[in-house]
Design an enzyme around this catalytic site. Sequence first.
Site, mmCIF file in Angstrom:
data_model
loop_
_atom_site.group_PDB
_atom_site.id
_atom_site.type_symbol
_atom_site.label_atom_id
_atom_site.label_comp_id
_atom_site.label_asym_id
_atom_site.label_seq_id
_atom_site.Cartn_x
_atom_site.Cartn_y
_atom_site.Cartn_z
ATOM 1 N N TYR A 1 4.140 8.057 18.025
ATOM 2 C CA TYR A 1 4.624 7.937 16.642
ATOM 3 C C TYR A 1 5.917 8.744 16.476
ATOM 4 O O TYR A 1 6.903 8.246 15.924
ATOM 5 C CB TYR A 1 3.548 8.447 15.696
ATOM 6 N N ASP B 1 4.150 -7.901 3.594
ATOM 7 C CA ASP B 1 3.083 -7.112 4.220
ATOM 8 C C ASP B 1 2.190 -8.049 5.025
ATOM 9 O O ASP B 1 2.042 -9.220 4.692
ATOM 10 C CB ASP B 1 2.261 -6.403 3.142
ATOM 11 N N SER C 1 0.836 -1.210 0.000
ATOM 12 C CA SER C 1 0.000 0.000 0.000
ATOM 13 C C SER C 1 0.868 1.257 0.000
ATOM 14 O O SER C 1 2.056 1.195 0.337
ATOM 15 C CB SER C 1 -0.875 -0.077 1.266
ATOM 16 N N ASN D 1 9.918 0.036 5.294
ATOM 17 C CA ASN D 1 8.861 1.044 5.101
ATOM 18 C C ASN D 1 7.624 0.781 5.955
ATOM 19 O O ASN D 1 6.897 1.723 6.268
ATOM 20 C CB ASN D 1 8.492 1.060 3.604
ATOM 21 N N LYS E 1 9.634 7.225 15.419
ATOM 22 C CA LYS E 1 10.365 7.617 14.210
ATOM 23 C C LYS E 1 11.706 8.274 14.561
ATOM 24 O O LYS E 1 12.695 8.112 13.834
ATOM 25 C CB LYS E 1 9.499 8.539 13.345
ATOM 26 N N ASP F 1 3.496 -10.737 9.595
ATOM 27 C CA ASP F 1 3.403 -9.640 10.561
ATOM 28 C C ASP F 1 4.827 -9.408 11.063
ATOM 29 O O ASP F 1 5.381 -10.211 11.813
ATOM 30 C CB ASP F 1 2.477 -10.016 11.722
HETATM 31 N N1 LIG Z 1 1.530 8.899 4.645
HETATM 32 C C1 LIG Z 1 2.330 9.873 5.068
HETATM 33 O O1 LIG Z 1 2.058 11.066 4.846
HETATM 34 C C2 LIG Z 1 3.616 9.523 5.780
HETATM 35 C C3 LIG Z 1 4.469 10.574 6.167
HETATM 36 C C4 LIG Z 1 5.685 10.259 6.782
HETATM 37 C C5 LIG Z 1 6.053 8.944 6.986
HETATM 38 N N2 LIG Z 1 5.220 7.935 6.621
HETATM 39 C C6 LIG Z 1 5.691 6.572 6.837
HETATM 40 O O2 LIG Z 1 5.757 5.926 5.578
HETATM 41 C C7 LIG Z 1 5.533 4.528 5.731
HETATM 42 C C8 LIG Z 1 4.414 4.104 4.798
HETATM 43 O O3 LIG Z 1 3.274 4.876 5.090
HETATM 44 P P1 LIG Z 1 1.965 4.864 4.185
HETATM 45 O O4 LIG Z 1 1.292 6.167 4.347
HETATM 46 O O5 LIG Z 1 2.308 4.384 2.817
HETATM 47 O O6 LIG Z 1 1.094 3.801 5.000
HETATM 48 P P2 LIG Z 1 0.053 2.674 4.550
HETATM 49 O O7 LIG Z 1 -0.785 2.415 5.747
HETATM 50 O O8 LIG Z 1 -0.623 3.021 3.261
HETATM 51 O O9 LIG Z 1 1.022 1.413 4.286
HETATM 52 C C9 LIG Z 1 1.689 0.775 5.320
HETATM 53 C C10 LIG Z 1 1.766 -0.707 4.980
HETATM 54 O O10 LIG Z 1 2.502 -1.343 6.023
HETATM 55 C C11 LIG Z 1 1.841 -2.548 6.350
HETATM 56 N N3 LIG Z 1 2.154 -2.912 7.727
HETATM 57 C C12 LIG Z 1 1.862 -2.193 8.843
HETATM 58 N N4 LIG Z 1 2.267 -2.878 9.926
HETATM 59 C C13 LIG Z 1 2.822 -4.045 9.489
HETATM 60 C C14 LIG Z 1 3.379 -5.166 10.141
HETATM 61 N N5 LIG Z 1 3.435 -5.261 11.461
HETATM 62 N N6 LIG Z 1 3.838 -6.183 9.376
HETATM 63 C C15 LIG Z 1 3.755 -6.127 8.023
HETATM 64 N N7 LIG Z 1 3.221 -5.097 7.368
HETATM 65 C C16 LIG Z 1 2.741 -4.064 8.083
HETATM 66 C C17 LIG Z 1 0.357 -2.265 6.150
HETATM 67 O O11 LIG Z 1 -0.395 -3.452 5.985
HETATM 68 C C18 LIG Z 1 0.371 -1.372 4.917
HETATM 69 O O12 LIG Z 1 0.251 -2.120 3.722
HETATM 70 C C19 LIG Z 1 5.213 4.321 7.218
HETATM 71 O O13 LIG Z 1 6.383 3.917 7.890
HETATM 72 C C20 LIG Z 1 4.785 5.704 7.668
HETATM 73 O O14 LIG Z 1 5.000 5.887 9.048
HETATM 74 C C21 LIG Z 1 4.010 8.202 6.027
#
Ligand SMILES: NC(=O)c1ccc[n+]([C@@H]2O[C@H](COP(=O)([O-])OP(=O)(O)OC[C@H]3O[C@@H](n4cnc5c(N)ncnc54)[C@H](O)[C@@H]3O)[C@@H](O)[C@H]2O)c1
Length: 242
Positions: free
Chosen positions: A145, A34, A13, A83, A149, A60
């Site tokens: 959070y 994932d 995702s 990620n 990070k 997981d």
């Molecule tokens: N969206 C933003 O604006 C943003 C900003 C800064 C940082 N981030 C970071 O970027 C990364 C991706 O974020 P995103 O927005 O694409 O999130 P998202 O929720 O769309 O995707 C995260 C994915 O990680 C998977 N995941 C979560 N926990 C898991 C686990 N324990 N085991 C296996 N898979 C797991 C989920 O199933 C999901 O598919 C994250 O680390 C998030 O903290 C996001």
Amino acid sequence: MNPATALVTGGASGMGLAIAARLARDGFRVVIADRNGPLARQEAERLRAQGLDVAERVADLADEAAARALVREQPPLAALINNAGIFDERAFFDVASDDYRRMYEVNLLAAATLTQEAARTMRPGAKIVNVASRACLGARNHPHYVASKAALVGYTRAAAMELAPRGILVNAVAPGLIDTPLLRNLTPQRLAAQLALQPTGRAGSVEDVANAVSFLAAPHMDFIAGQVLFLDGGKSLGGSGI
Ligand SMILES: NC(=O)c1ccc[n+]([C@@H]2O[C@H](COP(=O)([O-])OP(=O)(O)OC[C@H]3O[C@@H](n4cnc5c(N)ncnc54)[C@H](O)[C@@H]3O)[C@@H](O)[C@H]2O)c1
């Protein structure tokens, strides 16, 4: 010769998916890991239909044994992209110690476990990229959070020092406001207030993140270690006043 393997966690995702697609286009054999099995299968299938070399694994990654087993079943990784992450908004006085634990398990410990396991077999030239967040500098309404990070940034620097002598380069990206489903849940007022803090005046795209990760993971990238690349349209520069 077999293509170099890149493992992208949380690759089903958002940013992870964009990173997986980009690295596959860069020529890596990509493994998406994932915990969301149906989505991982669906998205990997979609990328394969585009002729990209993408496989999916369901795990997981907060489960240490599952995380280690995932790495052990792969050939030595050329790139590991940590990620996968979770996010949660909660008022400062409502955050419980279990909220911190849950956040640390995914956002820090999974990355540290995967890094340690992958680095055992990685060859010189391999890359590790951790997806942190601009929030590591501080933000309101999610102290658990932010702390997780910031810890990931600290871990990136420590791992970079340990692994650079082996030719394994570890860096992080710190995305700011990125156009993901999460952003679309913000009220128009909240979104406008956030965008006002961005000198570039726009949110980033998942491709902006994938571009930066592609650079840090590239085989020819050979002299950057322990850095945090802020992908936030200049927001981390601070205000425009004196
Ligand atoms: N969206 C933003 O604006 C943003 C900003 C800064 C940082 N981030 C970071 O970027 C990364 C991706 O974020 P995103 O927005 O694409 O999130 P998202 O929720 O769309 O995707 C995260 C994915 O990680 C998977 N995941 C979560 N926990 C898991 C686990 N324990 N085991 C296996 N898979 C797991 C989920 O199933 C999901 O598919 C994250 O680390 C998030 O903290 C996001």
